[in-house]
Design an enzyme around this catalytic site. Structure first.
Site, PDB file in Angstrom:
ATOM      1  N   ARG A   1       0.815  -1.223   0.000  1.00 45.28           N
ATOM      2  CA  ARG A   1       0.000   0.000   0.000  1.00 45.28           C
ATOM      3  C   ARG A   1       0.849   1.275   0.000  1.00 45.28           C
ATOM      4  NH1 ARG A   1      -5.555  -0.540   1.871  1.00 45.28           N
ATOM      5  NH2 ARG A   1      -6.198  -2.466   0.907  1.00 45.28           N
ATOM      6  N   ARG A  43      -3.380   6.872   0.685  1.00 47.26           N
ATOM      7  CA  ARG A  43      -3.848   8.099   1.318  1.00 47.26           C
ATOM      8  C   ARG A  43      -2.865   8.818   2.228  1.00 47.26           C
ATOM      9  NH1 ARG A  43      -9.369   5.362   3.059  1.00 47.26           N
ATOM     10  NH2 ARG A  43      -7.808   3.718   3.170  1.00 47.26           N
ATOM     11  N   ARG A  64      -7.255  11.886  -5.548  1.00 45.32           N
ATOM     12  CA  ARG A  64      -8.501  11.251  -5.097  1.00 45.32           C
ATOM     13  C   ARG A  64      -9.616  12.277  -4.893  1.00 45.32           C
ATOM     14  NH1 ARG A  64     -11.628   8.718  -4.016  1.00 45.32           N
ATOM     15  NH2 ARG A  64     -11.639   7.472  -2.148  1.00 45.32           N
ATOM     16  N   ASP A  99      -6.574  -3.082  -7.421  1.00 43.29           N
ATOM     17  CA  ASP A  99      -7.107  -3.663  -6.181  1.00 43.29           C
ATOM     18  C   ASP A  99      -7.402  -5.142  -6.395  1.00 43.29           C
ATOM     19  OD1 ASP A  99      -8.173  -2.546  -3.412  1.00 43.29           O
ATOM     20  OD2 ASP A  99      -9.404  -4.234  -4.019  1.00 43.29           O
ATOM     21  N   TYR A 107     -14.795 -11.517   0.908  1.00 45.39           N
ATOM     22  CA  TYR A 107     -15.567 -10.323   0.530  1.00 45.39           C
ATOM     23  C   TYR A 107     -16.874 -10.719  -0.152  1.00 45.39           C
ATOM     24  CZ  TYR A 107     -11.709  -7.447   1.983  1.00 45.39           C
ATOM     25  OH  TYR A 107     -10.763  -6.832   2.761  1.00 45.39           O
TER      26      TYR A 107
HETATM   27  O1  CP3 Z   1       0.055  -1.642  -2.426  1.00 40.21           O
HETATM   28  C1  CP3 Z   1      -0.214  -0.734  -3.270  1.00 40.21           C
HETATM   29  O2  CP3 Z   1       0.214   0.432  -3.191  1.00 40.21           O
HETATM   30  C2  CP3 Z   1      -0.994  -1.150  -4.498  1.00 40.21           C
HETATM   31  C3  CP3 Z   1      -2.389  -0.954  -4.474  1.00 40.21           C
HETATM   32  C4  CP3 Z   1      -3.292  -1.843  -3.639  1.00 40.21           C
HETATM   33  C5  CP3 Z   1      -4.539  -1.387  -3.168  1.00 40.21           C
HETATM   34  N1  CP3 Z   1      -5.199  -2.432  -2.609  1.00 40.21           N
HETATM   35  C6  CP3 Z   1      -5.047  -0.026  -3.335  1.00 40.21           C
HETATM   36  C7  CP3 Z   1      -6.161   0.430  -2.487  1.00 40.21           C
HETATM   37  C8  CP3 Z   1      -3.179  -3.187  -3.270  1.00 40.21           C
HETATM   38  C9  CP3 Z   1      -2.017  -4.159  -3.459  1.00 40.21           C
HETATM   39  C10 CP3 Z   1      -4.401  -3.540  -2.622  1.00 40.21           C
HETATM   40  C11 CP3 Z   1      -4.680  -4.906  -2.145  1.00 40.21           C
HETATM   41  C12 CP3 Z   1      -5.894  -5.137  -1.340  1.00 40.21           C
HETATM   42  N2  CP3 Z   1      -7.144  -4.596  -1.490  1.00 40.21           N
HETATM   43  C13 CP3 Z   1      -5.967  -6.074  -0.293  1.00 40.21           C
HETATM   44  C14 CP3 Z   1      -4.845  -6.971   0.133  1.00 40.21           C
HETATM   45  C15 CP3 Z   1      -3.848  -6.236   0.939  1.00 40.21           C
HETATM   46  C16 CP3 Z   1      -4.221  -5.984   2.363  1.00 40.21           C
HETATM   47  O3  CP3 Z   1      -4.168  -4.825   2.766  1.00 40.21           O
HETATM   48  O4  CP3 Z   1      -4.519  -6.964   3.039  1.00 40.21           O
HETATM   49  C17 CP3 Z   1      -7.277  -6.045   0.211  1.00 40.21           C
HETATM   50  C18 CP3 Z   1      -7.808  -6.867   1.371  1.00 40.21           C
HETATM   51  C19 CP3 Z   1      -8.015  -5.111  -0.555  1.00 40.21           C
HETATM   52  C20 CP3 Z   1      -9.459  -4.786  -0.449  1.00 40.21           C
HETATM   53  C21 CP3 Z   1      -9.641  -3.359  -0.152  1.00 40.21           C
HETATM   54  N3  CP3 Z   1      -9.462  -2.330  -1.060  1.00 40.21           N
HETATM   55  C22 CP3 Z   1     -10.024  -2.772   1.086  1.00 40.21           C
HETATM   56  C23 CP3 Z   1     -10.310  -3.541   2.361  1.00 40.21           C
HETATM   57  C24 CP3 Z   1     -10.089  -1.389   0.865  1.00 40.21           C
HETATM   58  C25 CP3 Z   1     -10.528  -0.326   1.824  1.00 40.21           C
HETATM   59  C26 CP3 Z   1      -9.363  -0.038   2.696  1.00 40.21           C
HETATM   60  C27 CP3 Z   1      -9.398   1.358   3.224  1.00 40.21           C
HETATM   61  O5  CP3 Z   1      -8.438   1.614   3.936  1.00 40.21           O
HETATM   62  O6  CP3 Z   1     -10.312   2.122   2.920  1.00 40.21           O
HETATM   63  C28 CP3 Z   1      -9.689  -1.135  -0.455  1.00 40.21           C
HETATM   64  C29 CP3 Z   1      -9.561   0.192  -1.104  1.00 40.21           C
HETATM   65  C30 CP3 Z   1      -8.173   0.571  -1.498  1.00 40.21           C
HETATM   66  N4  CP3 Z   1      -7.352  -0.225  -2.234  1.00 40.21           N
HETATM   67  C31 CP3 Z   1      -7.513   1.814  -1.254  1.00 40.21           C
HETATM   68  C32 CP3 Z   1      -6.258   1.735  -1.880  1.00 40.21           C
HETATM   69  C33 CP3 Z   1      -5.208   2.797  -1.964  1.00 40.21           C
HETATM   70  C34 CP3 Z   1      -8.101   3.001  -0.534  1.00 40.21           C
HETATM   71  C35 CP3 Z   1      -8.845   3.738  -1.587  1.00 40.21           C
HETATM   72  C36 CP3 Z   1      -9.124   5.157  -1.256  1.00 40.21           C
HETATM   73  O7  CP3 Z   1     -10.123   5.446  -0.603  1.00 40.21           O
HETATM   74  O8  CP3 Z   1      -8.374   6.011  -1.742  1.00 40.21           O
END
Ligand code: CP3
Length: 344
Positions: free
Chosen positions: A23, A27, A36, A71, A148
């Site tokens: 990640r 943010r 964003r 994602d 999910y």
């Molecule tokens: O690592 C990186 O920089 C690459 C991008 C990436 C994202 N999601 C961007 C993202 C990667 C590799 C993921 C993987 C992901 N997504 C996982 C596995 C990794 C982990 O953390 O366990 C999971 C479970 C998800 C599912 C997911 N997507 C969730 C639970 C959420 C909400 C999380 C939150 O904090 O709001 C997302 C959204 C998401 N994916 C964001 C980002 C940057 C936040 C989006 C935003 O509001 O800007």
């Protein structure tokens, strides 16, 4: 190219320990928040120029690898399970799975059919990187994706999913086979499009006992990883809360195994075996401590790795949204300041 990350994946010696953060685009970076404010998360993922811009944002912090901005949930939409990222709630699946009939309707898509935008983003990112650092592609593992689909979003106890898995094992296996089929092809397509390594995220699999992992999850993960490993690029196998599953996960596959923050590093690597590279381990919350303390904790990980080739410095899980950028940068510089002496 700065190939420290790829060398470490192959357990070759490096000048310093390579570092990147899960990640790392997100943010906590003001540049990301600015973008964003104008575009939704899905819009960024689906627009190769925007995905490229975001993927490159953390490079200025000095990381040794870029990770594709996308994602793990993206394949669900073309498979027939639509979702959205709801503000403050995380992912919301519009029609959570409750029956076998819904699973039968899921489409085992080809990546070019519904995920072409990710492959286009990879080509665009590779051009923009111009060989500076390697690019990591990724996908979610069947268990984590199924969590999910069945829970409908994030979950504390995974009751709906576990009930389904235990009471309808055949439907569960059908669901996981379909997800594994899509993920396997998707990772191959990402490699063909140019990623230099791939990571399989099984973020929530630590919920299971080793016996349940072996029965309900391992065959599906193995099906993906054993095949993708043939493509010749490093394959990282990641989960959290997986201290009790390290051997099972290693046996399922992966050239690099992730270690979460609660796993004692030296013992964890020994159990995984020195014939595998390892990644992870720093607690993401330590980045909220004063930088000097965060560096001390980074030293503990580096000390435990003892300069052995095959260590990729990372967090035990994704970087948190409020993390101070200065501390992230300080830790990266600190890891790079420690020269590795020659070791076996
Ligand atoms: O690592 C990186 O920089 C690459 C991008 C990436 C994202 N999601 C961007 C993202 C990667 C590799 C993921 C993987 C992901 N997504 C996982 C596995 C990794 C982990 O953390 O366990 C999971 C479970 C998800 C599912 C997911 N997507 C969730 C639970 C959420 C909400 C999380 C939150 O904090 O709001 C997302 C959204 C998401 N994916 C964001 C980002 C940057 C936040 C989006 C935003 O509001 O800007």
């Amino acid at each position: 190219m700065n190939d420290r990350f790829l060398r470490a994946c192959r357990r070759e010696p490096t000048d310093v320990t390579p570092v990147w953060f899960m990640r790392q685009a997100g943010r906590y970076m003001p540049e990301y928040r600015a973008l964003r404010a104008k575009h939704s998360m899905l819009e960024i993922c689906k627009t190769p120029d925007l995905a490229t811009e975001v993927t490159l944002q953390p490079l200025k912090l000095g990381v040794d690898a870029a990770i594709l901005f996308a994602d793990i949930l993206l394949p669900l939409e073309p498979m027939g399970a639509s979702f959205e990222f709801a503000k403050g709630e995380g992912p919301v699946i519009h029609e959570p799975i409750t029956s076998r009939a819904q699973i039968e309707k899921l489409r085992v898509i080809d990546p070019t059919d519904g995920l072409q935008y990710v492959l286009d983003a990879i080509r665009s990112i590779k051009t923009a990187l111009a060989g500076r650092v390697p690019l990591i592609g990724f996908a979610g593992a069947p268990f984590t994706l199924a969590s999910y689909l069945i829970e409908g979003g994030k979950s504390a106890h995974f009751v709906k999913m576990k009930r389904f898995m235990y009471t309808e094992p055949e439907a569960w296996n059908l669901l996981c086979s379909k997800l594994a089929g899509v993920v396997r092809k998707f990772l191959h397509a990402q490699i063909e499009a140019g990623v230099d390594a791939v990571q399989l995220f099984d973020s929530w699999v630590g919920q299971l006992t080793p016996a349940d992992y072996a029965e309900y999850v391992k065959p599906h993960v193995k099906h993906i990883l054993q095949d993708v490993m043939k493509a010749g690029v490093p394959v990282i196998h990641f989960g959290t809360g997986t201290q009790h599953l390290l051997e099972e996960m290693r046996d399922a596959g992966g050239t690099v195994i992730g270690m979460d923050a609660r796993t004692p590093f030296a013992e964890g690597w020994k159990r995984i075996g020195y014939d595998h590279a390892v990644q992870g381990n720093l607690d993401p919350t330590i980045l909220f401590a004063p930088p000097e303390l965060a560096k001390k904790h980074a030293d503990r990980v580096l000390d435990a790795a003892a300069g052995r080739p095959g260590h990729i410095f990372n967090l035990g899980h994704g970087i948190l949204p409020e993390t101070p950028v200065e501390t992230v940068q300080a830790v990266i510089e600190h890891v790079h300041a420690r020269k590795l002496t020659k070791s076996t």
